[in-house]
Design a protein around this motif. Sequence first.
Motif, PDB file in Angstrom:
ATOM      1  N   HIS A   1      64.060 -23.563   3.768  1.00 12.57           N
ATOM      2  CA  HIS A   1      63.353 -24.768   4.202  1.00 12.57           C
ATOM      3  C   HIS A   1      63.117 -24.790   5.715  1.00 12.57           C
ATOM      4  O   HIS A   1      62.601 -25.772   6.246  1.00 12.57           O
ATOM      5  CB  HIS A   1      64.131 -26.016   3.796  1.00 12.57           C
ATOM      6  N   MET A   2      63.441 -23.699   6.380  1.00 11.79           N
ATOM      7  CA  MET A   2      63.292 -23.665   7.834  1.00 11.79           C
ATOM      8  C   MET A   2      61.860 -23.351   8.263  1.00 11.79           C
ATOM      9  O   MET A   2      61.484 -23.604   9.418  1.00 11.79           O
ATOM     10  CB  MET A   2      64.252 -22.630   8.433  1.00 11.79           C
ATOM     11  N   ALA A   3      61.061 -22.759   7.379  1.00 11.02           N
ATOM     12  CA  ALA A   3      59.678 -22.403   7.708  1.00 11.02           C
ATOM     13  C   ALA A   3      58.881 -22.340   6.412  1.00 11.02           C
ATOM     14  O   ALA A   3      59.453 -22.177   5.328  1.00 11.02           O
ATOM     15  CB  ALA A   3      59.621 -21.058   8.447  1.00 11.02           C
ATOM     16  N   PRO A   4      57.543 -22.462   6.483  1.00 13.20           N
ATOM     17  CA  PRO A   4      56.715 -22.448   5.271  1.00 13.20           C
ATOM     18  C   PRO A   4      56.858 -21.148   4.482  1.00 13.20           C
ATOM     19  O   PRO A   4      56.912 -20.060   5.058  1.00 13.20           O
ATOM     20  CB  PRO A   4      55.294 -22.597   5.809  1.00 13.20           C
TER      21      PRO A   4
ATOM     22  N   VAL B   1      52.804 -16.657   2.799  1.00 12.68           N
ATOM     23  CA  VAL B   1      53.437 -15.386   2.447  1.00 12.68           C
ATOM     24  C   VAL B   1      52.397 -14.270   2.388  1.00 12.68           C
ATOM     25  O   VAL B   1      52.629 -13.162   2.878  1.00 12.68           O
ATOM     26  CB  VAL B   1      54.185 -15.508   1.102  1.00 12.68           C
ATOM     27  N   TRP B   2      51.241 -14.560   1.789  1.00 16.30           N
ATOM     28  CA  TRP B   2      50.208 -13.523   1.676  1.00 16.30           C
ATOM     29  C   TRP B   2      49.730 -13.083   3.060  1.00 16.30           C
ATOM     30  O   TRP B   2      49.574 -11.879   3.319  1.00 16.30           O
ATOM     31  CB  TRP B   2      49.039 -14.057   0.844  1.00 16.30           C
ATOM     32  N   ASN B   3      49.508 -14.024   3.966  1.00 19.93           N
ATOM     33  CA  ASN B   3      49.063 -13.663   5.315  1.00 19.93           C
ATOM     34  C   ASN B   3      50.108 -12.816   6.033  1.00 19.93           C
ATOM     35  O   ASN B   3      49.764 -11.855   6.745  1.00 19.93           O
ATOM     36  CB  ASN B   3      48.765 -14.930   6.128  1.00 19.93           C
ATOM     37  N   GLN B   4      51.374 -13.148   5.847  1.00 19.98           N
ATOM     38  CA  GLN B   4      52.422 -12.365   6.511  1.00 19.98           C
ATOM     39  C   GLN B   4      52.589 -10.995   5.854  1.00 19.98           C
ATOM     40  O   GLN B   4      52.926 -10.015   6.518  1.00 19.98           O
ATOM     41  CB  GLN B   4      53.729 -13.149   6.513  1.00 19.98           C
TER      42      GLN B   4
ATOM     43  N   ALA C   1      58.363  -1.194   4.484  1.00 19.71           N
ATOM     44  CA  ALA C   1      57.701  -2.494   4.561  1.00 19.71           C
ATOM     45  C   ALA C   1      58.717  -3.630   4.716  1.00 19.71           C
ATOM     46  O   ALA C   1      58.522  -4.560   5.500  1.00 19.71           O
ATOM     47  CB  ALA C   1      56.833  -2.721   3.327  1.00 19.71           C
ATOM     48  N   LEU C   2      59.823  -3.545   3.968  1.00 19.77           N
ATOM     49  CA  LEU C   2      60.840  -4.597   4.049  1.00 19.77           C
ATOM     50  C   LEU C   2      61.527  -4.597   5.410  1.00 19.77           C
ATOM     51  O   LEU C   2      61.851  -5.669   5.947  1.00 19.77           O
ATOM     52  CB  LEU C   2      61.866  -4.419   2.926  1.00 19.77           C
ATOM     53  N   ASP C   3      61.743  -3.410   5.962  1.00 20.27           N
ATOM     54  CA  ASP C   3      62.345  -3.346   7.300  1.00 20.27           C
ATOM     55  C   ASP C   3      61.403  -3.936   8.348  1.00 20.27           C
ATOM     56  O   ASP C   3      61.836  -4.664   9.254  1.00 20.27           O
ATOM     57  CB  ASP C   3      62.686  -1.896   7.656  1.00 20.27           C
ATOM     58  N   VAL C   4      60.116  -3.618   8.227  1.00 15.78           N
ATOM     59  CA  VAL C   4      59.122  -4.148   9.162  1.00 15.78           C
ATOM     60  C   VAL C   4      58.996  -5.660   9.000  1.00 15.78           C
ATOM     61  O   VAL C   4      58.811  -6.390   9.977  1.00 15.78           O
ATOM     62  CB  VAL C   4      57.762  -3.459   8.947  1.00 15.78           C
ATOM     63  N   ALA C   5      59.117  -6.152   7.761  1.00 15.95           N
ATOM     64  CA  ALA C   5      59.004  -7.589   7.511  1.00 15.95           C
ATOM     65  C   ALA C   5      60.040  -8.371   8.310  1.00 15.95           C
ATOM     66  O   ALA C   5      59.772  -9.477   8.783  1.00 15.95           O
ATOM     67  CB  ALA C   5      59.162  -7.880   6.023  1.00 15.95           C
ATOM     68  N   GLU C   6      61.214  -7.796   8.468  1.00 14.68           N
ATOM     69  CA  GLU C   6      62.257  -8.482   9.223  1.00 14.68           C
ATOM     70  C   GLU C   6      61.918  -8.574  10.706  1.00 14.68           C
ATOM     71  O   GLU C   6      62.514  -9.365  11.440  1.00 14.68           O
ATOM     72  CB  GLU C   6      63.593  -7.759   9.009  1.00 14.68           C
ATOM     73  N   GLN C   7      60.947  -7.760  11.142  1.00 11.52           N
ATOM     74  CA  GLN C   7      60.542  -7.780  12.552  1.00 11.52           C
ATOM     75  C   GLN C   7      59.331  -8.680  12.784  1.00 11.52           C
ATOM     76  O   GLN C   7      59.235  -9.323  13.836  1.00 11.52           O
ATOM     77  CB  GLN C   7      60.211  -6.363  13.025  1.00 11.52           C
ATOM     78  N   VAL C   8      58.392  -8.730  11.835  1.00 11.65           N
ATOM     79  CA  VAL C   8      57.123  -9.428  12.080  1.00 11.65           C
ATOM     80  C   VAL C   8      56.979 -10.742  11.315  1.00 11.65           C
ATOM     81  O   VAL C   8      56.075 -11.531  11.613  1.00 11.65           O
ATOM     82  CB  VAL C   8      55.924  -8.510  11.754  1.00 11.65           C
ATOM     83  N   CYS C   9      57.824 -10.993  10.329  1.00 12.86           N
ATOM     84  CA  CYS C   9      57.712 -12.217   9.530  1.00 12.86           C
ATOM     85  C   CYS C   9      58.700 -13.276   9.996  1.00 12.86           C
ATOM     86  O   CYS C   9      59.670 -12.967  10.690  1.00 12.86           O
ATOM     87  CB  CYS C   9      57.983 -11.922   8.044  1.00 12.86           C
ATOM     88  N   THR C  10      58.467 -14.497   9.586  1.00 11.28           N
ATOM     89  CA  THR C  10      59.485 -15.522   9.792  1.00 11.28           C
ATOM     90  C   THR C  10      60.693 -15.139   8.936  1.00 11.28           C
ATOM     91  O   THR C  10      60.555 -14.427   7.936  1.00 11.28           O
ATOM     92  CB  THR C  10      58.969 -16.897   9.362  1.00 11.28           C
TER      93      THR C  10
END
Length: 234
Positions: free
Chosen positions: A209-212, A218-221, A124-133
């Motif tokens: 501070h670069m993005a919300p 966070v929950w949506n992402q 999940a953490l690896d995928v987060a780096e691809q799909v999240c801000t």
Amino acid sequence: LTRLVMSFAEVCKPPRYTPTTANGYLLRLASFVEWVEKKKATRAGDVTYRIMQVFIAERTAEGVAASTINRELQALRTCFKHARRQGLIPADPFLTEDFRSLKLREPRPKPAALTLSPKQIDIALDVAEQVCTKPVAALLRFTAGSGVRSAEAMHLEESDVRVLDADSGRAMLTIGPKPGWTTKGYRYRDVPISKRTVAAAHEFIRIKHMAPTDQKTVWNQMRKVAAAAGVPVF
């Protein structure tokens, strides 16, 4: 009632309450005062058991959950308790048996039995780096490695991370109060963190501070992460 709430606002702030709790109390109180004044009630003595019954009935008819209404009642109880201690009112009606019975029965939530395995968390953490801000991805990796609350992470400073072993990169994270802010329940503590979590902490401090990074964002992402990683919603 407005003066009573303004008096409570003077003490409803850190370190007595966390900013989140204080803001929640004051928003609920302001909303109640606005509602009750429409009923031609402007004084503390006008807040009767009957008025409170009408308030609860109308909030319920609006589809407001019992848990939310109970939080609104708790804000009122706390405010009236303060007013009684300060001598602003002769008696606290919320101490009477009738007023105590106003609390609604809340549905008992099902236990959160679903957890992710260490392997699923890594995926999940690896995928987060691809799909999240980038700020959210760093926040998720940092909180996963430290167990701190998101509000604690938002107030993190470089000086809060102390390297204990330069070879392994292990460090100690200090969670403590900041000017105008304190952690929920005053849970000041030291948390040992790994080299990778240290890197995530520094990354998050640099770009937060670069993005919300508010809770809704966070929950949506996180839901996107769960779908993309093929793991249960966590």
